[in-house]
Write a protein that holds these residues in place. Structure first.
Motif, PDB file in Angstrom:
ATOM      1  N   ALA A 297       6.588   0.757   5.423  1.00 63.83           N
ATOM      2  CA  ALA A 297       7.545   1.668   4.808  1.00 63.83           C
ATOM      3  C   ALA A 297       7.863   1.270   3.374  1.00 63.83           C
ATOM      4  N   SER A 298       7.595   0.029   3.011  1.00 68.11           N
ATOM      5  CA  SER A 298       7.910  -0.436   1.657  1.00 68.11           C
ATOM      6  C   SER A 298       6.874   0.007   0.638  1.00 68.11           C
ATOM      7  N   TYR A 299       5.717   0.518   1.114  1.00 66.23           N
ATOM      8  CA  TYR A 299       4.677   0.970   0.200  1.00 66.23           C
ATOM      9  C   TYR A 299       4.839   2.469   0.003  1.00 66.23           C
ATOM     10  N   SER A 300       5.679   2.837  -0.943  1.00 68.20           N
ATOM     11  CA  SER A 300       6.092   4.230  -1.067  1.00 68.20           C
ATOM     12  C   SER A 300       5.138   5.078  -1.890  1.00 68.20           C
ATOM     13  N   ASN A 301       4.295   4.453  -2.726  1.00 69.40           N
ATOM     14  CA  ASN A 301       3.418   5.224  -3.600  1.00 69.40           C
ATOM     15  C   ASN A 301       2.068   5.440  -2.933  1.00 69.40           C
ATOM     16  N   PRO A 302       1.658   6.689  -2.706  1.00 70.84           N
ATOM     17  CA  PRO A 302       0.368   6.939  -2.038  1.00 70.84           C
ATOM     18  C   PRO A 302      -0.826   6.460  -2.852  1.00 70.84           C
ATOM     19  N   LEU A 303      -0.641   6.164  -4.152  1.00 74.68           N
ATOM     20  CA  LEU A 303      -1.720   5.572  -4.933  1.00 74.68           C
ATOM     21  C   LEU A 303      -1.953   4.114  -4.551  1.00 74.68           C
ATOM     22  N   ASP A 304      -1.002   3.517  -3.862  1.00 77.93           N
ATOM     23  CA  ASP A 304      -1.150   2.121  -3.446  1.00 77.93           C
ATOM     24  C   ASP A 304      -1.548   2.000  -1.984  1.00 77.93           C
ATOM     25  N   TYR A 305      -0.960   2.843  -1.123  1.00 77.99           N
ATOM     26  CA  TYR A 305      -1.218   2.718   0.313  1.00 77.99           C
ATOM     27  C   TYR A 305      -1.046   4.062   0.986  1.00 77.99           C
ATOM     28  N   SER A 306      -1.960   4.347   1.921  1.00 77.02           N
ATOM     29  CA  SER A 306      -1.821   5.533   2.764  1.00 77.02           C
ATOM     30  C   SER A 306      -2.359   5.207   4.147  1.00 77.02           C
ATOM     31  N   HIS A 346      -8.258  -8.685 -10.986  1.00 77.68           N
ATOM     32  CA  HIS A 346      -7.207  -8.003 -10.247  1.00 77.68           C
ATOM     33  C   HIS A 346      -5.851  -8.510 -10.728  1.00 77.68           C
ATOM     34  N   VAL A 347      -4.969  -7.583 -11.078  1.00 73.71           N
ATOM     35  CA  VAL A 347      -3.605  -7.952 -11.460  1.00 73.71           C
ATOM     36  C   VAL A 347      -2.626  -7.122 -10.649  1.00 73.71           C
ATOM     37  N   ASN A 348      -1.430  -7.680 -10.422  1.00 69.28           N
ATOM     38  CA  ASN A 348      -0.375  -6.925  -9.745  1.00 69.28           C
ATOM     39  C   ASN A 348       0.460  -6.170 -10.776  1.00 69.28           C
ATOM     40  N   ASN A 349       1.574  -5.577 -10.356  1.00 65.55           N
ATOM     41  CA  ASN A 349       2.348  -4.775 -11.298  1.00 65.55           C
ATOM     42  C   ASN A 349       3.150  -5.609 -12.287  1.00 65.55           C
ATOM     43  N   LEU A 350       3.050  -6.941 -12.161  1.00 66.41           N
ATOM     44  CA  LEU A 350       3.596  -7.845 -13.171  1.00 66.41           C
ATOM     45  C   LEU A 350       2.520  -8.258 -14.170  1.00 66.41           C
ATOM     46  N   ALA A 351       1.330  -7.693 -13.997  1.00 71.10           N
ATOM     47  CA  ALA A 351       0.161  -8.011 -14.819  1.00 71.10           C
ATOM     48  C   ALA A 351      -0.282  -9.447 -14.641  1.00 71.10           C
ATOM     49  N   PRO A 372       3.960  -7.303  -5.126  1.00 71.27           N
ATOM     50  CA  PRO A 372       5.162  -6.464  -5.241  1.00 71.27           C
ATOM     51  C   PRO A 372       4.818  -4.979  -5.148  1.00 71.27           C
ATOM     52  N   ASN A 373       5.453  -4.290  -4.233  1.00 70.72           N
ATOM     53  CA  ASN A 373       5.260  -2.854  -3.988  1.00 70.72           C
ATOM     54  C   ASN A 373       3.851  -2.518  -3.526  1.00 70.72           C
ATOM     55  N   GLY A 374       3.041  -3.517  -3.259  1.00 72.15           N
ATOM     56  CA  GLY A 374       1.671  -3.263  -2.832  1.00 72.15           C
ATOM     57  C   GLY A 374       0.787  -2.708  -3.928  1.00 72.15           C
ATOM     58  N   THR A 375       1.147  -2.951  -5.189  1.00 68.44           N
ATOM     59  CA  THR A 375       0.438  -2.370  -6.323  1.00 68.44           C
ATOM     60  C   THR A 375      -0.534  -3.360  -6.943  1.00 68.44           C
ATOM     61  N   SER A 376      -1.761  -2.891  -7.217  1.00 67.22           N
ATOM     62  CA  SER A 376      -2.753  -3.711  -7.915  1.00 67.22           C
ATOM     63  C   SER A 376      -3.602  -2.849  -8.821  1.00 67.22           C
ATOM     64  N   TRP A 377      -4.114  -3.489  -9.874  1.00 66.28           N
ATOM     65  CA  TRP A 377      -5.030  -2.841 -10.802  1.00 66.28           C
ATOM     66  C   TRP A 377      -6.260  -3.724 -10.980  1.00 66.28           C
ATOM     67  N   SER A 378      -7.409  -3.089 -11.161  1.00 68.87           N
ATOM     68  CA  SER A 378      -8.638  -3.788 -11.528  1.00 68.87           C
ATOM     69  C   SER A 378      -8.916  -3.491 -12.994  1.00 68.87           C
ATOM     70  N   MET A 488      -5.822   0.345  -7.378  1.00 71.75           N
ATOM     71  CA  MET A 488      -6.525  -0.034  -6.145  1.00 71.75           C
ATOM     72  C   MET A 488      -5.798   0.553  -4.939  1.00 71.75           C
ATOM     73  N   LEU A 489      -6.361   1.636  -4.425  1.00 72.07           N
ATOM     74  CA  LEU A 489      -5.789   2.306  -3.260  1.00 72.07           C
ATOM     75  C   LEU A 489      -6.262   1.643  -1.982  1.00 72.07           C
ATOM     76  N   SER A 490      -5.317   1.225  -1.143  1.00 72.59           N
ATOM     77  CA  SER A 490      -5.631   0.711   0.189  1.00 72.59           C
ATOM     78  C   SER A 490      -5.292   1.776   1.226  1.00 72.59           C
ATOM     79  N   GLU A 491      -6.191   1.935   2.185  1.00 74.58           N
ATOM     80  CA  GLU A 491      -5.977   2.939   3.215  1.00 74.58           C
ATOM     81  C   GLU A 491      -6.064   2.285   4.593  1.00 74.58           C
ATOM     82  N   MET A 492      -5.070   2.561   5.439  1.00 75.68           N
ATOM     83  CA  MET A 492      -5.102   2.105   6.816  1.00 75.68           C
ATOM     84  C   MET A 492      -5.837   3.169   7.611  1.00 75.68           C
ATOM     85  N   CYS A 493      -7.064   2.842   8.002  1.00 73.93           N
ATOM     86  CA  CYS A 493      -7.913   3.834   8.670  1.00 73.93           C
ATOM     87  C   CYS A 493      -7.604   3.912  10.157  1.00 73.93           C
TER      88      CYS A 493
END
Length: 560
Positions: A297-306, A346-351, A372-378, A488-493
């Motif tokens: 529930a803490s991963y609110s942005n669908p760009l990070d987790y679905s 790979h960096v998180n939202n704190l870079a 933090p927030n499940g957010t990452s960038w490549s 980096m989108l993570s998906e729970m399949c």
């Protein structure tokens, strides 16, 4: 039809990056709880749950009241009754019929759900003909790696059963696929990582009658359909038929009561066994909360987790009420990346950099969800056109290669350019001429981003990753514009944790004794995955084990 593995003229070929968003809904199983002989549940608030943690009894653990006998309009008998018409169910049914058994498959939906592309297994004829046969030494090392990666929370005897039987099972399904009109091929993608080494190349099935990537239909759709046709030819495959309650006589499971679309109930009796092939529990919020580890529930942005699972845990609950127990928790998940970060920074939202990027796809998702927030960038730069294909010589694999690239065909720059354009338009990729612009578009803190990239470049130029130990062949600078940041989108399949079973796929009770008449295959059964779903060392193991264990179970039931 466009050449398999390349971009059609109309845009990117549907693949692992966006397939799951378009998958046709359907699930072997249902939302109704199944009655049975429920194990005793403690009312003690300190009683252990299936996760191994203290907690009170959850509602999904409680069996419903039995269906009134006056509502049951008919009784149908067969040797084997299979609950769930997905790939595990039809594999079991087809094999049982081949071995002389009568079979009824109960599928809740009009069409079963099908996810996935790759069928993994060891020493199939296709692999041997390509000169890729594994030696006994390699096989035993693979089993050791598999067990180690799973923190020893697996059944080595079940792993060995898969290793020994998957080759013949793949040959079995390849023959059926060829007769159906498919072209079996070996996938090119293969990780050479010293940490997440792939021992095999999975089999894919392009060009079959149903194969149409533009509609989200791949080889798996052909396989499940041709097996279903075999079941329908000599047995029964009943759609819109929802299993409601298991039935037991003494300690033995003898059948199941199911509801039809018109509201009537039918008793299906099985003389050899009832098979749970009902899929996962990822769409059951209560079960996910209790049995898994992350606070989704803490991963609110669908760009990070679905979460794209439709599984309600039908078979898990049914087996639990019949006396089965879950594997040691927390239950493992199949988390997969829907954007491909390759080996780049790979960096998180704190870079801040947070991992060795030389890892398999599941591992990178778990790392991401801890941020933090499940957010990452490549983060990468303009040199990707030469760096990515060069990296395939030392690593690669799923999410580090191009989907559907066949063994012997080249990696395509044009394919990747089309995908980058698609990801730019979909909002998961940012491109900028300066780091300042990149930080602004991604909302990453500029000074932290500059500091992280400067440190990374320093390590890359020295050829020694002192911070995380990534191999020097995969350390490349970020210096030539344009610069890229891929969300980096993570998906729970699906969930891949389940009920304990033995090597004959019989569900076990709390004393590890088989429950007579009750079997489980696919995502309802434990044994292969301990901490998470691992695509190393056998990519495609999910579908591979469905076919392998389904075939084995159908054959085993004929010996009873």
């Amino acid at each position: 039809m466009e050449k398999h593995g390349y971009i059609p003229s109309g845009g990117p070929q549907l693949n692992r990056r966006n397939f799951l968003h378009m998958a046709v809904a359907g699930l072997a199983g249902g939302t109704a709880l199944l009655a049975g002989c429920a194990p005793k549940q403690s009312s003690d608030p300190d009683a252990l749950s299936a996760t191994g943690e203290a907690g009170t009894e959850s509602s999904w653990r409680t069996a419903p009241e039995p269906i009134d006998e006056s509502l049951i309009t008919d009784t149908v008998e067969a040797d084997v009754v299979i609950i769930g018409g997905g790939i595990s169910g039809v594999s079991t049914g087809a094999a049982a019929i081949e071995n002389g058994l009568s079979v009824i498959v109960l599928e809740q939906n009009e069409e079963p759900r099908m996810m996935g592309f790759d069928f993994g297994g060891i020493n199939s004829t296709l692999a041997k003909e390509a000169g890729l046969e594994l030696s006994d030494e390699e096989i035993y090392q693979m089993v050791r790696d598999w067990t180690h990666m799973s923190a020893n929370r697996v059944r080595p005897d079940i792993i060995l059963n898969f290793v020994r039987e998957s080759g013949p099972a793949l040959d079995w399904v390849v023959e059926k696929a060829v007769n159906w009109g498919c072209r079996p091929v070996l996938a090119a993608m293969k990780s050479e990582s010293d940490t997440y080494y792939n021992y095999i190349r999975p089999i894919e099935f392009p060009d079959g009658p149903l194969y149409d990537p533009s509609k989200g239909q791949f080889g798996g759709n052909d396989i499940i359909t041709c097996l279903r046709k075999e079941v329908e030819a000599s047995g029964q495959y009943l759609t819109n038929t929802k299993a409601e309650q298991l039935e037991k006589e003494g300690e033995s499971v003898t059948g199941v009561i199911a509801s039809k679309g018109d509201g009537s109930y039918v008793r299906y009796k099985a003389s050899k066994g009832v098979v749970l092939a009902t899929g996962d529990f990822g769409a059951n919020e209560e079960m996910m909360e209790e049995l898994t580890e992350f606070d989704f529930a803490s991963y609110s942005n669908p760009l990070d987790y679905s979460n794209v699972s439709l599984g309600t845990g039908l078979g898990h609950r049914m087996g639990l009420w019949a006396g089965g127990v879950f594997q040691m928790g927390p239950q493992p998940l199949m988390l997969l990346p829907m954007t491909y970060p390759y080996f780049y920074l790979h960096v998180n939202n704190l870079a801040k950099r947070y991992c060795n990027e030389d890892c398999d796809s599941v591992n990178m998702c778990i790392n991401q969800l801890q941020q933090p927030n499940g957010t990452s960038w490549s983060i990468f730069d303009a040199k990707w056109r030469t760096e990515i294909p060069a990296s395939l010589e030392v690593s690669g694999g799923m999410s580090w290669d191009q989907d559907f690239r066949e063994l012997g065909t080249p990696w395509s720059v044009e394919n990747e350019e089309a995908w980058l354009q698609y990801e730019l338009e979909s909002g998961s990729l940012v491109m900028a001429d300066t780091l300042e612009e990149l930080a602004e578009k991604t909302e990453l803190p500029l000074e932290s981003l500059k500091e992280t990239i400067a440190r990374y470049n320093e390590l890359a130029e020295a050829g020694n990753d002192l911070d995380f130990g990534k191999r020097r062949e995969l350390m490349t600078t970020i210096a030539e514009p344009p610069f890229y940041a891929l969300r980096m989108l993570s998906e729970m399949c699906v969930t891949v944790g389940g009920l304990n079973v033995d090597v004959n796929h019989q569900i076990l009770d709390e004393n590890a004794n088989p429950i007579p008449g009750l079997y489980g295959v696919g995502n309802v059964a434990a044994g292969l995955f301990g901490v998470d779903y691992i695509e190393a060392p056998v990519p495609g193991v999910s579908l591979g084990r469905c076919v392998t264990f389904g075939k084995n179970l159908g054959e085993h039931l004929a010996t009873l």
